[in-house]
Design a protein around this motif. Structure first.
Motif, PDB file in Angstrom:
ATOM      1  N   LEU A  62     -17.759  47.924   5.890  1.00 15.73           N
ATOM      2  CA  LEU A  62     -17.260  49.292   5.737  1.00 15.73           C
ATOM      3  C   LEU A  62     -17.818  49.925   4.465  1.00 15.73           C
ATOM      4  O   LEU A  62     -18.273  51.073   4.475  1.00 15.73           O
ATOM      5  CB  LEU A  62     -15.727  49.318   5.713  1.00 15.73           C
ATOM      6  CG  LEU A  62     -15.127  50.698   5.419  1.00 15.73           C
ATOM      7  CD1 LEU A  62     -15.363  51.624   6.604  1.00 15.73           C
ATOM      8  CD2 LEU A  62     -13.666  50.614   5.094  1.00 15.73           C
ATOM      9  N   ALA A  63     -17.820  49.188   3.385  1.00 12.35           N
ATOM     10  CA  ALA A  63     -18.310  49.737   2.118  1.00 12.35           C
ATOM     11  C   ALA A  63     -19.779  50.115   2.228  1.00 12.35           C
ATOM     12  O   ALA A  63     -20.197  51.172   1.737  1.00 12.35           O
ATOM     13  CB  ALA A  63     -18.096  48.737   0.989  1.00 12.35           C
ATOM     14  N   ASP A  64     -20.574  49.292   2.901  1.00 13.19           N
ATOM     15  CA  ASP A  64     -21.992  49.607   3.065  1.00 13.19           C
ATOM     16  C   ASP A  64     -22.186  50.852   3.921  1.00 13.19           C
ATOM     17  O   ASP A  64     -23.036  51.696   3.618  1.00 13.19           O
ATOM     18  CB  ASP A  64     -22.727  48.425   3.697  1.00 13.19           C
ATOM     19  CG  ASP A  64     -22.752  47.210   2.781  1.00 13.19           C
ATOM     20  OD1 ASP A  64     -22.703  47.401   1.553  1.00 13.19           O
ATOM     21  OD2 ASP A  64     -22.809  46.081   3.310  1.00 13.19           O
ATOM     22  N   ARG A  65     -21.395  50.996   4.990  1.00 13.86           N
ATOM     23  CA  ARG A  65     -21.517  52.174   5.850  1.00 13.86           C
ATOM     24  C   ARG A  65     -21.102  53.436   5.100  1.00 13.86           C
ATOM     25  O   ARG A  65     -21.740  54.480   5.243  1.00 13.86           O
ATOM     26  CB  ARG A  65     -20.664  51.997   7.106  1.00 13.86           C
ATOM     27  CG  ARG A  65     -21.240  51.007   8.092  1.00 13.86           C
ATOM     28  CD  ARG A  65     -20.540  51.073   9.435  1.00 13.86           C
ATOM     29  NE  ARG A  65     -19.102  50.871   9.392  1.00 13.86           N
ATOM     30  CZ  ARG A  65     -18.487  49.690   9.373  1.00 13.86           C
ATOM     31  NH1 ARG A  65     -19.199  48.578   9.389  1.00 13.86           N
ATOM     32  NH2 ARG A  65     -17.173  49.606   9.347  1.00 13.86           N
ATOM     33  N   VAL A  66     -20.055  53.356   4.309  1.00 12.45           N
ATOM     34  CA  VAL A  66     -19.605  54.530   3.559  1.00 12.45           C
ATOM     35  C   VAL A  66     -20.621  54.888   2.475  1.00 12.45           C
ATOM     36  O   VAL A  66     -21.010  56.039   2.318  1.00 12.45           O
ATOM     37  CB  VAL A  66     -18.209  54.274   2.945  1.00 12.45           C
ATOM     38  CG1 VAL A  66     -17.844  55.357   1.952  1.00 12.45           C
ATOM     39  CG2 VAL A  66     -17.164  54.181   4.034  1.00 12.45           C
ATOM     40  N   MET A  67     -21.085  53.900   1.733  1.00  8.44           N
ATOM     41  CA  MET A  67     -22.006  54.171   0.634  1.00  8.44           C
ATOM     42  C   MET A  67     -23.372  54.651   1.123  1.00  8.44           C
ATOM     43  O   MET A  67     -24.078  55.338   0.393  1.00  8.44           O
ATOM     44  CB  MET A  67     -22.167  52.934  -0.259  1.00  8.44           C
ATOM     45  CG  MET A  67     -20.938  52.629  -1.088  1.00  8.44           C
ATOM     46  SD  MET A  67     -20.320  54.034  -2.043  1.00  8.44           S
ATOM     47  CE  MET A  67     -21.642  54.257  -3.211  1.00  8.44           C
ATOM     48  N   SER A  68     -23.740  54.323   2.362  1.00  9.57           N
ATOM     49  CA  SER A  68     -25.015  54.825   2.884  1.00  9.57           C
ATOM     50  C   SER A  68     -24.957  56.321   3.135  1.00  9.57           C
ATOM     51  O   SER A  68     -25.981  56.976   3.225  1.00  9.57           O
ATOM     52  CB  SER A  68     -25.386  54.090   4.165  1.00  9.57           C
ATOM     53  OG  SER A  68     -24.510  54.460   5.214  1.00  9.57           O
ATOM     54  N   GLN A  69     -23.758  56.887   3.250  1.00  7.13           N
ATOM     55  CA  GLN A  69     -23.603  58.317   3.482  1.00  7.13           C
ATOM     56  C   GLN A  69     -23.303  59.091   2.198  1.00  7.13           C
ATOM     57  O   GLN A  69     -23.247  60.316   2.223  1.00  7.13           O
ATOM     58  CB  GLN A  69     -22.486  58.564   4.494  1.00  7.13           C
ATOM     59  CG  GLN A  69     -22.792  57.976   5.849  1.00  7.13           C
ATOM     60  CD  GLN A  69     -21.633  58.118   6.809  1.00  7.13           C
ATOM     61  OE1 GLN A  69     -20.628  58.735   6.498  1.00  7.13           O
ATOM     62  NE2 GLN A  69     -21.779  57.542   7.992  1.00  7.13           N
ATOM     63  N   VAL A  70     -23.119  58.393   1.092  1.00 10.93           N
ATOM     64  CA  VAL A  70     -22.809  59.043  -0.184  1.00 10.93           C
ATOM     65  C   VAL A  70     -24.114  59.318  -0.918  1.00 10.93           C
ATOM     66  O   VAL A  70     -24.895  58.402  -1.157  1.00 10.93           O
ATOM     67  CB  VAL A  70     -21.892  58.146  -1.046  1.00 10.93           C
ATOM     68  CG1 VAL A  70     -21.679  58.746  -2.418  1.00 10.93           C
ATOM     69  CG2 VAL A  70     -20.570  57.924  -0.351  1.00 10.93           C
ATOM     70  N   PRO A  71     -24.358  60.598  -1.275  1.00  6.79           N
ATOM     71  CA  PRO A  71     -25.573  60.871  -2.049  1.00  6.79           C
ATOM     72  C   PRO A  71     -25.402  60.372  -3.483  1.00  6.79           C
ATOM     73  O   PRO A  71     -24.445  60.726  -4.160  1.00  6.79           O
ATOM     74  CB  PRO A  71     -25.699  62.394  -2.001  1.00  6.79           C
ATOM     75  CG  PRO A  71     -24.332  62.886  -1.690  1.00  6.79           C
ATOM     76  CD  PRO A  71     -23.625  61.797  -0.943  1.00  6.79           C
TER      77      PRO A  71
END
Length: 195
Positions: A62-71
């Motif tokens: 989940l953290a990787d998926r969220v951080m991939s969308q954070v600029p």
């Protein structure tokens, strides 16, 4: 002692059972104030309810998926360093060769820049020649464009009148344009007023 009700941070102090300088007067106020007593009881009920909620753990990744969308803002010096690291070879011999090539290229560019700087008269003559060519080409193209749009009479008039004539013609054009815009606006508002 208090002539007001408890603030949210004061309720939090009492819920956490803090002991400090200002906590005792808050406890005394709660004993004397029914509204604050009820508010503190509601807050305690919320804390108890939250403690009974089961703990949920997120799915793996989940953290990787969220951080991939954070600029993420990367400073310029960090991205420059990373770019250099990507281009640098990993073997020591290849690194030495790359450093030698960079040093030679830098020396050549520096030497060429110094040679051009010390030959200012040649540089100014070259830029003057190029500037004259560019100026004549642009003026010829502008003249051809004016002749094709307005005819050869305009060129003759500009040559005869000079800069003052050009300024007067431009001023007349601007005044006529402004008068046309205001006239059209007046017609449009008067037609709206009639309907």
């Amino acid at each position: 002692m208090h002539h007001r009700h408890l603030l949210p941070n004061e309720v939090d102090l009492l819920l956490d059972e803090e002991s400090g300088f200002g906590v005792q007067p808050l406890r005394e106020h709660v004993r004397a104030c029914e509204a604050c007593t009820a508010r503190l009881a509601e807050a305690r009920a919320v804390v108890v309810a939250l403690s009974e909620v089961p703990l949920l753990s997120p799915r793996v990744g989940l953290a990787d998926r969220v951080m991939s969308q954070v600029p993420v803002f990367v400073p310029w010096h960090v991205s420059a360093r990373d770019a250099v690291r990507r281009w640098m070879p990993t073997q020591p011999a290849a690194r030495a060769l790359a450093a030698t090539i960079v040093a030679v290229a830098g020396s050549l560019i520096t030497g060429l820049t110094l040679w051009i700087a010390t030959r200012g008269d040649l540089l100014s003559a070259f830029t003057g020649l190029v500037g004259d060519r560019v100026t004549s080409t642009v003026s010829d193209a502008a003249g051809d464009a004016v002749v094709s749009l307005f005819g050869p009479q305009v060129i003759l008039a500009v040559q005869q009148l000079g800069p003052v004539g050009i300024a007067l013609a431009t001023g007349g054009f601007v005044v006529a344009s402004i008068a046309t815009v205001f006239g059209l606006r007046l017609i449009a508002t008067s037609s709206r007023a009639r309907s």
